[in-house]
Design a protein around this motif. Structure first.
Motif, PDB file in Angstrom:
ATOM      1  N   TYR A 223     -10.954   6.493  -9.323  1.00 34.43           N
ATOM      2  CA  TYR A 223     -10.300   6.852 -10.589  1.00 34.43           C
ATOM      3  C   TYR A 223      -8.832   7.037 -10.220  1.00 34.43           C
ATOM      4  N   SER A 224      -7.955   6.380 -10.964  1.00 35.00           N
ATOM      5  CA  SER A 224      -6.556   6.427 -10.559  1.00 35.00           C
ATOM      6  C   SER A 224      -5.600   6.298 -11.733  1.00 35.00           C
ATOM      7  N   VAL A 225      -4.425   6.897 -11.563  1.00 37.88           N
ATOM      8  CA  VAL A 225      -3.401   6.862 -12.612  1.00 37.88           C
ATOM      9  C   VAL A 225      -2.807   5.461 -12.727  1.00 37.88           C
ATOM     10  N   ILE A 226      -2.851   4.719 -11.623  1.00 36.32           N
ATOM     11  CA  ILE A 226      -2.363   3.330 -11.608  1.00 36.32           C
ATOM     12  C   ILE A 226      -3.146   2.611 -10.516  1.00 36.32           C
ATOM     13  N   SER A 227      -3.343   1.307 -10.648  1.00 31.75           N
ATOM     14  CA  SER A 227      -4.068   0.601  -9.597  1.00 31.75           C
ATOM     15  C   SER A 227      -3.266   0.700  -8.303  1.00 31.75           C
ATOM     16  N   PRO A 228      -3.957   0.782  -7.170  1.00 25.77           N
ATOM     17  CA  PRO A 228      -3.228   0.837  -5.894  1.00 25.77           C
ATOM     18  C   PRO A 228      -2.246  -0.328  -5.756  1.00 25.77           C
ATOM     19  N   GLU A 229      -2.651  -1.512  -6.244  1.00 24.04           N
ATOM     20  CA  GLU A 229      -1.776  -2.680  -6.161  1.00 24.04           C
ATOM     21  C   GLU A 229      -0.514  -2.464  -6.995  1.00 24.04           C
ATOM     22  N   GLY A 230      -0.685  -1.960  -8.215  1.00 24.99           N
ATOM     23  CA  GLY A 230       0.451  -1.716  -9.103  1.00 24.99           C
ATOM     24  C   GLY A 230       1.393  -0.673  -8.518  1.00 24.99           C
ATOM     25  N   CYS A 231       0.802   0.377  -7.953  1.00 19.22           N
ATOM     26  CA  CYS A 231       1.591   1.452  -7.354  1.00 19.22           C
ATOM     27  C   CYS A 231       2.387   0.921  -6.161  1.00 19.22           C
ATOM     28  N   ALA A 232       1.730   0.099  -5.352  1.00 19.04           N
ATOM     29  CA  ALA A 232       2.410  -0.468  -4.184  1.00 19.04           C
ATOM     30  C   ALA A 232       3.595  -1.325  -4.615  1.00 19.04           C
ATOM     31  N   ALA A 240       1.393  -5.738  -0.732  1.00 15.19           N
ATOM     32  CA  ALA A 240       0.525  -5.646   0.436  1.00 15.19           C
ATOM     33  C   ALA A 240       0.296  -4.202   0.869  1.00 15.19           C
ATOM     34  N   LYS A 241       1.031  -3.258   0.295  1.00 19.51           N
ATOM     35  CA  LYS A 241       0.870  -1.862   0.684  1.00 19.51           C
ATOM     36  C   LYS A 241      -0.198  -1.141  -0.159  1.00 19.51           C
ATOM     37  N   ALA A 242      -1.060  -1.919  -0.815  1.00 18.51           N
ATOM     38  CA  ALA A 242      -2.069  -1.324  -1.693  1.00 18.51           C
ATOM     39  C   ALA A 242      -2.963  -0.333  -0.947  1.00 18.51           C
ATOM     40  N   ARG A 243      -3.259  -0.629   0.313  1.00 14.95           N
ATOM     41  CA  ARG A 243      -4.095   0.259   1.130  1.00 14.95           C
ATOM     42  C   ARG A 243      -3.444   1.635   1.274  1.00 14.95           C
ATOM     43  N   GLU A 244      -2.155   1.625   1.595  1.00 14.91           N
ATOM     44  CA  GLU A 244      -1.413   2.887   1.730  1.00 14.91           C
ATOM     45  C   GLU A 244      -1.361   3.613   0.381  1.00 14.91           C
ATOM     46  N   ALA A 246      -3.450   3.424  -2.120  1.00 16.16           N
ATOM     47  CA  ALA A 246      -4.761   3.971  -2.478  1.00 16.16           C
ATOM     48  C   ALA A 246      -4.980   5.313  -1.775  1.00 16.16           C
ATOM     49  N   GLU A 247      -4.589   5.344  -0.505  1.00 15.04           N
ATOM     50  CA  GLU A 247      -4.712   6.580   0.278  1.00 15.04           C
ATOM     51  C   GLU A 247      -3.848   7.686  -0.343  1.00 15.04           C
TER      52      GLU A 247
END
Lengths: 329, 290
Positions: A223-232, A240-244, A246-247
């Motif tokens: 559950y997230s305020v924004i997709s990890p990809e979008g945030c990255a 490519a920083k989606a992993r970071e 998400a963490e």
């Protein structure tokens, strides 16, 4: 399940499963040596699966939440409810297939259902719009919620969406208004609400059907305020920083529970819900049963006060000295 | 209270009301849209609207207080709430550093300013977002302040006005930010049930988390002309559909045409119309009293 559908870290599991299947095909009922081998492999499979799932990081869980084989809302609805009767349309514009609404019984209790539904293959995903709702979907959901209120039916919601659909038609028909209205109305709805986040909780698109007395998340849902990809893309300027991302965003059920923003984590079978959908559904059934029983026992006025207090308290801050208004220079 | 004549000060042209103390002559600004060079004093007197092309430049939250309240007749409250950085967020930059520089730049505790004062002689509350503080994004403090303003409006039974200028939820506070949408929307719902007027003013930009919560829930929704208003950002939409967006898409007029904005106004008319509405609704509430 074909090997193609697995995640990278699932490969050892899939290979073992493949071996077991092959041996099972070879063995006939009398061949004890093969049986023994199969049993050994099965034991090994359980060990390896447990080991892999003990060491999952946030990004692994993000991938699990979107796993192509992960059970979707309708898989749970078929297993957990009886007399499911789907109803369609917002009575204004059209029926949004990205969300399923209807009536059913849970342990003989009539309930209203709202369920974001992803597709299993490309064809179904096109039809379901990958579980991304349009304004008319939120309005269909609200129609059913208000009906639930009028007839004192508990509302059960399945959340599984990458987000509300970002498109021209969606904006023309008031995506923001539709979500805002739903959030407001759900916070005031005079009937018990249980929210089950079973896959992706995509920001406002999820919250637009996601306000309730109990918000439960499956172990490998996010559950997230924004997709990890979008945030990255925005904060790191690098997809490519989606992993970071998400963490950093703390998107997993356990983290969100720790932060006090959901009420419970629903366990999944070893290896995730897709490895044993029946068992996953069984665990969920017991969770729904327990919470529904509790909620039905609370007088409605009290229930609404509790719901409001719960959301009112979310979001920590400190009270400090006022920021100096005039710059010192 | 009822049918009072409008105080004389309301008839003054609004451009006189937001005057900085002194601007040295000869200062020049460039319009962000038409790139014309404009005398700064002229721009400020014109409420930061370009005199050449009518582009409405973004103004800080405190300018909105000056613009909406009767001159000098308001007081800020809750101006000392600070985020606790609940996720200990770090990205390409530490969230704490981003906050520090935003505080220095804006002299605000966070991206929202609450004030109580008089509008057209009537008590009212304003909760205004400041784009210069991390894009006006809504984290726990903004959500708390909007909710507090709303609860104060409820307790005092006076109108609430929010001024949105925000790209959405604050990513650095993750799910805490998302839940502010639930908190503020519930507060709007309680106002609505109690029959307290709530006007939502949308300025450029008003998108995402803010629009999908309190900013869309006004009894009336007033937009500044030209403002970008919507759920998803235009770039995301263009990317999703893989094509160009129509001219004027998601702008204030577009939203009015599609039925999601009541009134589109030039900034110079904002004060006049908001004052008129506050007085009308307050009069009506007073009439309804036994």
């Amino acid at each position: 399940m074909s090997k193609m559908d697995g995640l990278e870290f699932e490969k050892p599991i899939l290979e073992l499963e493949d071996q077991i299947r092959k041996l099972e095909a070879l063995s006939d009922k009398t061949d004890n040596s093969l049986k023994l081998q199969i049993r050994q492999l099965e034991r090994r499979l359980l060990q390896i699966t447990s080991k892999i799932f003990q060491d999952l990081d946030t990004w692994d869980i993000v991938q699990l939440s979107r796993h192509p084989q992960r059970p979707h809302s309708m898989d749970y609805i078929r297993t957990l409810f009886t007399e499911f009767t789907e109803v369609h349309g917002d009575r204004q514009y059209r029926d949004d297939p990205a969300v399923v609404t209807g009536l059913a019984r849970f342990d003989t209790i009539p309930v209203a259902l709202v369920a974001q539904q992803k597709g299993r293959d490309i064809k179904e995903n096109v039809q379901r719009n990958f579980g991304m709702m349009h304004p008319e979907g939120y309005r269909k959901a609200l129609r059913v919620m208000e009906m639930a209120e009028r007839f004192r039916m508990p509302l059960i919601v399945f959340v599984d969406t990458p987000g509300a659909y970002p498109g021209i038609g969606a904006e023309e028909r008031g995506q923001a208004e539709a979500i805002a209205r739903n959030i407001r109305e759900m916070s005031l709805l005079k009937t018990p609400i249980i929210i089950l986040v079973i896959g992706e909780g995509g920001s406002g698109g999820a919250l637009g059907v996601g306000v309730g007395d109990r918000v439960l998340m499956q172990e490998y849902a996010i559950y997230s305020v924004i997709s990890p990809e979008g945030c990255a893309a925005i904060l790191w300027r690098d997809n490519a920083k989606a992993r970071e991302a998400a963490e950093a965003l703390q998107v997993t059920a356990r983290k969100i529970l720790k932060n006090g923003l959901i009420d419970e984590v629903i366990k999944e079978p070893v290896g995730g819900a897709h490895r044993n959908p029946r068992r996953a559904a069984g665990i969920m059934r017991r969770a729904i049963r327990r919470h529904l029983k509790e909620l039905i026992g609370i007088p409605l006025d009290r229930l609404l006060d509790l719901r409001q207090e719960k959301y009112r308290k979310m979001g920590p801050f400190t009270v400090g000295d006022p920021t100096p208004t005039h710059p010192p220079d | 209270m009822i049918n009072q004549p409008i105080p004389k000060r309301d008839r003054k042209p609004s451009s006189d009301l937001v005057k900085p103390l002194d601007i040295p002559p000869g200062l020049v600004e460039t319009c962000k849209k038409c790139n014309e060079r404009i005398d700064k004093k002229q721009l400020v007197d014109n409420l930061w609207v370009c005199p050449k092309c009518d582009h409405h430049h973004r103004i800080p939250a405190r300018e909105w207080l000056k613009l909406l309240f009767d001159p000098g007749d308001y007081e800020e409250f809750d101006s000392n709430l600070y985020t606790v950085n609940p996720l200990n967020f770090y990205d390409s930059q530490d969230y704490r550093d981003r906050l520090k520089s935003a505080r220095l730049k804006t002299r605000l505790d966070d991206a929202c300013v609450n004030a109580r004062g008089k509008i057209g002689g009537m008590p009212a509350l304003v909760s205004a977002l400041d784009f210069y503080f991390l894009g006006g994004s809504m984290g726990s403090v903004v959500g708390e302040k909007v909710t507090r303003a709303s609860e104060r409006a409820l307790a005092e039974r006076i109108p609430l006005i929010t001024v949105s200028c925000s790209g959405g939820a604050r990513m650095q506070e993750g799910m805490f930010s998302l839940m502010q949408m639930a908190k503020t929307s519930n507060a709007c719902g309680r106002l609505r049930q109690a029959g307290i007027p709530y006007f939502s003013i949308l300025t450029d930009p008003s998108t995402a988390g803010v629009m999908a919560s309190f900013a869309s829930l006004g009894d009336l929704i007033i937009a500044e002309q030209g403002a970008l208003i919507g759920f998803a950002g235009p770039r995301v939409i263009a990317q999703t559909i893989g094509g160009e967006l129509p001219v004027g898409f998601q702008r204030a007029d577009f939203c009015r045409e599609h039925g999601f904005v009541d009134i589109v106004l030039h900034r110079r008319d904002m004060r006049k119309i908001v004052t008129r509405l506050v007085r009308m609704f307050t009069d009506s509430m007073n009439r309804a009293l036994p």
